[in-house]
Write an enzyme that holds these catalytic residues in place. Structure first.
Site, PDB file in Angstrom:
ATOM      1  N   HIS A 330       0.831  -1.204   0.000  1.00 43.33           N
ATOM      2  CA  HIS A 330       0.000   0.000   0.000  1.00 43.33           C
ATOM      3  C   HIS A 330       0.863   1.250   0.000  1.00 43.33           C
ATOM      4  CE1 HIS A 330       0.262   1.995   4.004  1.00 43.33           C
ATOM      5  NE2 HIS A 330       0.623   0.805   4.434  1.00 43.33           N
ATOM      6  N   CYS A 331       0.308   2.312  -0.559  1.00 39.83           N
ATOM      7  CA  CYS A 331       0.881   3.653  -0.447  1.00 39.83           C
ATOM      8  C   CYS A 331      -0.254   4.539   0.043  1.00 39.83           C
ATOM      9  CB  CYS A 331       1.494   4.119  -1.765  1.00 39.83           C
ATOM     10  SG  CYS A 331       0.453   3.890  -3.220  1.00 39.83           S
ATOM     11  N   HIS A 332      -0.377   5.756  -0.479  1.00 38.54           N
ATOM     12  CA  HIS A 332      -1.472   6.606  -0.002  1.00 38.54           C
ATOM     13  C   HIS A 332      -2.805   6.199  -0.624  1.00 38.54           C
ATOM     14  CE1 HIS A 332      -3.693  10.073   1.346  1.00 38.54           C
ATOM     15  NE2 HIS A 332      -3.991  10.391   0.113  1.00 38.54           N
ATOM     16  N   SER A 338       2.733   1.668  -4.840  1.00 43.83           N
ATOM     17  CA  SER A 338       2.460   0.247  -4.582  1.00 43.83           C
ATOM     18  C   SER A 338       2.219  -0.515  -5.878  1.00 43.83           C
ATOM     19  CB  SER A 338       1.260   0.100  -3.646  1.00 43.83           C
ATOM     20  OG  SER A 338       0.130   0.771  -4.166  1.00 43.83           O
TER      21      SER A 338
END
Length: 419
Positions: A330-332, A338
């Protein structure tokens, strides 16, 4: 035989008739040159000097004869310039919803993903190898469409018209014979497809109809690529994270957003015990619950080097797989960082090129859009993998045929993504 040069004159002007005994062609030159120059040429012929073999001769008659001789040796079988219908941007704007039109983008995969006309199909014809194969007729335009869905649409075109465009070409006559746009149009003509060229390409169309263009890449954020800052009374609200749940790409691999990483119930429901956090500021929310975390602190901008973290990310994902666990990248928003890591992992473990891996992830999670910087790193990584594969094949060829089977490529087993 030396050429024969005869001089003549008229009341209005002088002329010289040059006869080439080999080509049997006469060249009559109207000149204003002095009679002494013509006399010199005639004397050269009398002395059996092969003036046709002097392309840089100072004599204008010799140079003219050479030009005529060269033109007579040209291959008369060279086909005339390809005649292509021109479609204006204004006309295309009214036909985009027409099911009888297929739009083909001849630019690179990265340029296409940055921006393209709505509904266009990308043809991978900027690669020199693919260009040569298309030029020699060893592949077709349909084979070079970069998505499986696009290939299906193109192959079912029947009697539909195909409109081709690139960055800014005005007409086919200005392009080299091996230009991607020229090759695509010629190939379509050979296949009997009605094809035309969009005048001015994407550049001119976008100038008038920017709203009819799509971008597969997320617009850059304003704070150097990290998570959007909290809104203040004096600022507009930040765009919400797309409401797309965590997406399963492989049996052991998910890609998601900050919201997915925060939701412990969701992680438990999906049986996720490993989480890779590809941000600088977001916390590892549930470390106290026994979930194993790894942080790759990168920002989503045009300067960050994400490729240098590929191997450590792959090792973390493989650790989860070998332990029978599942991992969330995950990222934002689950759009750029990601998804880039997921694409690179699939390229390596499935022995796929970048475009195939990209479309595999895109088909499952439609909102992904690695930024241009990360796309460039994926392209570079593809070349590295290809080079490693060639070296591996060379080493295997040198081994004894009776030796034990080689280990799987890159040390990871190649598994069907659907299993």
């Amino acid at each position: 035989m030396p050429p024969e040069i005869n001089s003549a004159s008229s009341s209005n002007n002088s002329c010289v008739v040059v006869r080439d005994s080999n080509s049997k062609m006469d060249l009559k030159l109207n000149t204003g040159f002095h009679h002494a120059e013509k006399k010199m040429c005639a004397k050269m012929a009398t002395l059996h000097i092969d003036i046709a073999g002097s392309p840089n001769s100072p004599c204008p008659f010799v140079r003219a004869m050479n030009r005529n001789s060269r033109s007579s040796r040209k291959d008369s079988s060279i086909p005339p310039t390809l005649a292509v219908t021109i479609t204006l941007p204004q006309e295309l704007s009214t036909r985009l919803d027409n099911t009888n039109v297929i739009l083909v983008d001849c630019r690179s995969f990265m340029a296409f993903n940055k921006k393209h006309i709505s509904g266009a199909l990308n043809v991978n014809c900027t690669n020199p190898c693919f260009r040569r194969r298309l030029e020699k007729g060893k592949t077709s335009v349909g084979d070079l469409i970069t998505s499986e869905e696009g290939k299906a649409v193109f192959r079912s075109r029947s009697d539909k018209e195909v409109i081709v465009y690139d960055e800014d070409s005005e007409e086919i006559g200005n392009l080299p014979a091996n230009h991607p746009t020229s090759l695509v149009l010629k190939s379509l003509k050979k296949e009997g497809t009605r094809a035309s060229l969009l005048k001015g390409g994407l550049k001119e169309f976008e100038f008038y109809y920017e709203g009819l263009c799509d971008s597969a890449l997320r617009k850059p954020v304003i704070n150097d690529g990290e998570e959007p800052p909290s809104p203040t009374p004096d600022s507009c609200r930040c765009p919400a994270i797309p409401d797309v749940p965590a997406t399963q790409l492989l049996p052991h691999l998910y890609v998601g957003s900050q919201q997915d990483a925060e939701n412990l119930d969701l992680l438990r429901e999906l049986d996720i015990d490993y989480v890779l956090n590809a941000t600088v500021t977001l916390p590892c929310y549930h470390e106290h619950t026994g979930i194993r975390y790894k942080r790759i602190a990168v920002k989503d901008n045009g300067k960050e080097n994400l490729r240098c973290h590929f191997e450590e990310a792959f090792e973390f994902i493989e650790e989860a797989r070998l332990n029978g666990k599942k991992v969330l990248l995950h990222c934002h928003a689950g759009i750029s960082r990601s998804s880039t890591l997921a694409i690179a992992y699939i390229m390596k473990t499935r022995n796929w090129n970048m475009m195939k891996a990209y479309h595999f992830v895109k088909d499952k999670r439609s909102i992904i859009g690695p930024n241009v910087n990360f796309l460039g790193q994926l392209t570079s990584y593809e070349k590295t993998l290809r080079s490693q594969n060639l070296s591996s094949c060379s080493r295997q060829a040198q081994r004894s045929r009776t030796s034990s089977p080689a280990a799987p490529r890159f040390g990871f087993p190649v598994v069907n993504p659907e299993t």
